[in-house]
Design an enzyme around this catalytic site. Structure first.
Site, short mmCIF file in Angstrom:
data_model
loop_
_atom_site.label_atom_id
_atom_site.label_comp_id
_atom_site.label_asym_id
_atom_site.label_seq_id
_atom_site.Cartn_x
_atom_site.Cartn_y
_atom_site.Cartn_z
N ASP A 1 0.81 -1.22 0.00
CA ASP A 1 0.00 0.00 0.00
C ASP A 1 0.84 1.26 0.00
OD1 ASP A 1 -2.33 1.46 0.11
OD2 ASP A 1 -2.41 1.47 2.30
N THR A 2 0.50 2.16 -0.91
CA THR A 2 1.06 3.50 -0.85
C THR A 2 0.08 4.46 -1.53
OG1 THR A 2 3.03 4.87 -1.22
CG2 THR A 2 2.44 3.33 -2.97
N ALA A 3 0.14 5.74 -1.13
CA ALA A 3 -0.87 6.71 -1.59
C ALA A 3 -0.90 6.79 -3.11
CB ALA A 3 -0.58 8.08 -0.98
N GLY B 1 -8.76 4.07 -5.41
CA GLY B 1 -9.25 5.24 -4.69
C GLY B 1 -8.13 6.20 -4.38
N VAL B 2 -8.22 7.40 -4.89
CA VAL B 2 -7.29 8.46 -4.49
C VAL B 2 -8.14 9.65 -4.04
CG1 VAL B 2 -5.48 10.06 -5.20
CG2 VAL B 2 -5.41 7.68 -5.99
N GLY B 3 -8.14 9.85 -2.74
CA GLY B 3 -8.80 11.02 -2.19
C GLY B 3 -10.27 10.93 -1.80
N CYS C 1 -8.99 11.99 4.14
CA CYS C 1 -8.04 12.40 3.11
C CYS C 1 -8.11 13.89 2.84
CB CYS C 1 -8.37 11.73 1.77
SG CYS C 1 -8.31 9.97 1.84
#
Ligand code: XMP
Length: 481
Positions: free
Chosen positions: A248-250, A298-300, A305
Site C-alpha cells: 500500500d502507498t498513496a 481510490g485516491v482522495g 483524506c
C-alpha cells in the site's frame, strides 16, 4: 462486462457514489436470504467488506470480530513485524463462533469491571475461578449503585446459560431466549471458559459464515509499504501467518510499487497480493502485470483524506472503480473500492461498479471494536478518534525511530486529518451492527437487481445518474421537519 446505464443516461463526466442510483430489475430472487455475498477474488472473504489498514480502525479486536462475520481486516503497515506476528497468532487462536470474553476474578474490584465493560459491545465481564471456570457474570447493571471497591464476588450474578462449545448457535439462541438471559458462556470439556455469545451473536452465527483459512482459523490480512527492504518485510509478515498481503502507498502507480510487487512475488508466489492505490485502467494493468491479484482503487475519497484539496489529484470514486474493475476483469483479476464508504448503498454501488469488495475505514472507527479509547464529547455522547494515515499524527507514529529533524520534516507535509471525532451510533455501537446494516442493504440490492451473487449483481445491475436533488430525495427526513 461493463457498467450498465439506463437508456439515455450517459455520464458526461466522472461520477461518485452520490451521483448514481440503481433501478429495480425484473427479479426472481425472492428473499434476502437467497443471496450469497461471498467474494470471488481469492481473498476468502464471505462478505464483500474489507477493513482499511488504518491505525484508528484495524486492530486485533476488529480483526477477530469482522472475520467471524466473513470480512477481512488489514493490519496497518506501521505495526512492526513482531507485533504483527503476535496479533496474527492471537486472531488465529480465537474461536470461530464464540466471542473472546473479558475475564476477571472474584477478588477483583467493581472498578476493574467498569473499566473493562465499555470495551465490548456485549458489555459484560465473566468472573472465573483459579481454574478458569466461570462462576459469575458482571455487567453495568450489576455495578450500578455499588461501591467501586466492592469485590466482584459480591455483585456477580450466577451464569444462567453455560454450554459446550459445539452447541449449535441456534440452540444457544433458543436457550438464552428461554432463560431470558443476555449472555451464554461457552466452556470446553474441562468446564473452562472459552467464549461468550449474546442472543444477537448466536443469530449472526447462523446467518454469516466466518472467513477462515484451510485449518479453520480466522483469516487476517496485513499491509506493508513500498520503502526499504520490501522482500524482507513481506517475508516477515507472511511468516507471521497472514492470509492476504496488501502492498500500500498513496500513489500506487509508481516505479517503487512495481519494484515492490516484484520483490513480494519473489518471496511469495502463492498468497493473494493486493496493491494500490490507483484510479486509472493503466495503473490497474501495470500493477496486475507486476504481480497484483487485486488492485486497490481510490485516491482522495477517504473521510480522512486531504489529498484532493492539497493536490487536485484524485478521481470521483464510482467512475474510478468502474474503469479499474473493467481493466482488471479483462485480465481475470479484481479490484477493491477503497474509501468514501459511508452508507450501505455505497457498498452496493461499489459492487455494481465491478469491485469484488469495498474497503471501509473511518466509518468503523466509531465502534466498540476499533482500537481507540472511548471518550465523551461536551454533550456526553461517546466517540472515538479517527485520523488519516498520511496525517501528522500517523506520520509521527511511523517515524518514531528517525532523528528529530527527519521526523519534523516528514510531518510537515501531511495529507490527512489528524483528529476527527467519530460518534458511536447509539443504535449501532458495534462494528457487527454496521455489518448487519451493510449486509442487509446489499442483500436487498441484489434482490432488486435479480442477482444471487456478486458476479450476477455486476452483470445485472442497472444504474442511472441523478442530480444532487435526486440524492437528497432519498435521505430520510430528520425528526421534527
Ligand atoms: P474511509 O473513507 O473509509 O477511507 O475512511 C479509507 C481509506 O482512506 C485512505 N486514507 C487516506 N488518504 N490521506 C489520504 O489521502 C490520509 O491520511 C489517509 N488515511 C487513509 C486509505 O486509502 C484508506 O483505506
Amino acid at each position: 462486462g461493463l457498467v450498465r446505464f439506463l437508456d439515455g443516461h450517459r455520464p458526461a463526466h466522472d461520477l461518485t457514489y452520490d451521483d448514481v442510483f440503481l433501478v429495480p430489475n425484473r427479479s426472481d430472487v425472492e428473499s434476502r436470504f437467497d443471496v450469497d455475498l461471498s467474494t470471488v477474488d481469492g481473498t476468502g472473504a464471505t462478505i464483500p467488506i474489507v477493513v482499511a489498514n488504518m491505525t484508528a480502525v484495524a486492530g486485533r479486536r476488529m480483526a477477530e470480530t469482522v472475520a467471524r462475520r466473513g470480512g477481512l481486516v488489514v493490519l496497518p503497515q506501521d505495526v512492526d513485524p513482531a507485533a504483527v506476528a503476535e496479533i496474527v497468532g492471537w486472531v488465529k487462536s480465537r474461536h470461530t463462533v464464540w466471542d473472546t470474553p473479558l475475564v476477571l476474578t472474584g477478588g477483583d474490584a467493581v472498578a476493574d469491571a467498569l473499566n473493562l465493560v465499555g470495551k465490548r459491545a456485549h458489555g459484560a465481564v465473566v468472573v472465573v475461578d483459579e481454574e478458569n471456570r466461570p462462576v459469575g457474570i458482571v455487567d453495568e447493571n450489576a455495578c450500578a449503585g455499588v461501591d467501586r471497591f466492592s469485590r466482584l464476588s459480591e455483585v456477580a450474578e450466577p451464569p444462567a446459560v453455560t454450554l459446550p462449545l459445539d452447541t449449535p448457535a441456534r440452540e444457544v439462541f433458543e436457550r438464552l431466549h428461554a432463560a431470558g438471559a443476555r449472555l451464554a458462556l461457552g466452556v470446553d470439556g474441562d468446564g473452562k471458559l472459552v467464549g461468550v455469545l449474546t442472543q444477537t451473536a448466536a443469530l449472526r452465527a447462523e446467518i454469516y459464515t466466518p472467513a477462515v483459512d484451510d485449518r479453520n482459523r480466522l483469516r487476517v490480512a496485513a499491509a506493508i509499504g513500498v520503502n526499504g527492504d520490501v522482500a524482507a518485510k513481506a517475508e516477515a509478515v507472511l511468516n507471521a501467518g497472514v492470509d492476504v498481503l496488501v502492498v500500500d502507498t498513496a500513489h500506487g502507480h509508481q516505479e517503487k510499487m512495481i519494484a515492490a510487487l516484484k520483490a513480494v512475488r519473489s518471496v511469495s508466489p502463492q498468497v493473494p497480493v493486493v496493491a494500490g492505490n490507483v484510479v486509472t485502467a493503466e495503473g490497474t494493468r501495470d500493477l496486475i502485470e507486476a504481480g497484483a491479484d487485486v488492485v486497490k482503487v481510490g485516491v482522495g475519497p477517504g473521510a480522512m483524506c486531504t489529498t484532493r484539496m492539497m493536490t487536485g489529484v484524485g478521481r470521483p470514486q464510482f467512475s474510478a472503480v468502474a474503469e479499474c474493475a473493467a481493466a482488471a476483469r479483462e485480465l481475470g483479476k479484481h479490484v477493491w473500492a477503497d474509501g468514501g464508504i459511508r452508507h450501505p448503498r455505497d457498498v452496493a454501488l461499489a459492487l455494481a461498479a465491478g469491485a469484488s469488495a469495498a474497503m471501509v475505514g473511518s466509518w468503523f472507527a466509531g465502534t466498540h471494536e476499533s482500537p481507540g479509547d472511548l471518550r465523551y464529547d461536551e454533550q456526553g455522547r461517546p466517540y472515538k478518534e479517527s485520523f488519516g494515515m498520511a496525517s501528522k499524527r500517523a506520520v509521527a507514529g511511523r517515524t518514531r525511530t528517525d532523528n528529530v529533524f527527519d521526523r519534523a520534516r516528514k510531518a510537515l507535509f501531511e495529507e490527512g486529518i489528524s483528529s476527527s471525532r467519530m460518534l458511536l451510533d447509539p443504535a449501532r455501537p458495534g462494528v457487527e451492527d454496521l455489518l448487519d446494516s451493510i449486509c442487509s442493504g446489499v442483500r436487498s440490492s441484489f434482490t432488486y437487481a435479480g442477482a444471487r451473487n456478486v458476479e450476477e449483481f455486476y452483470e445485472r445491475a442497472t444504474l442511472g445518474i441523478q442530480s444532487a436533488a435526486g440524492f437528497a430525495e432519498g435521505r430520510p427526513l430528520p425528526a421534527g421537519w
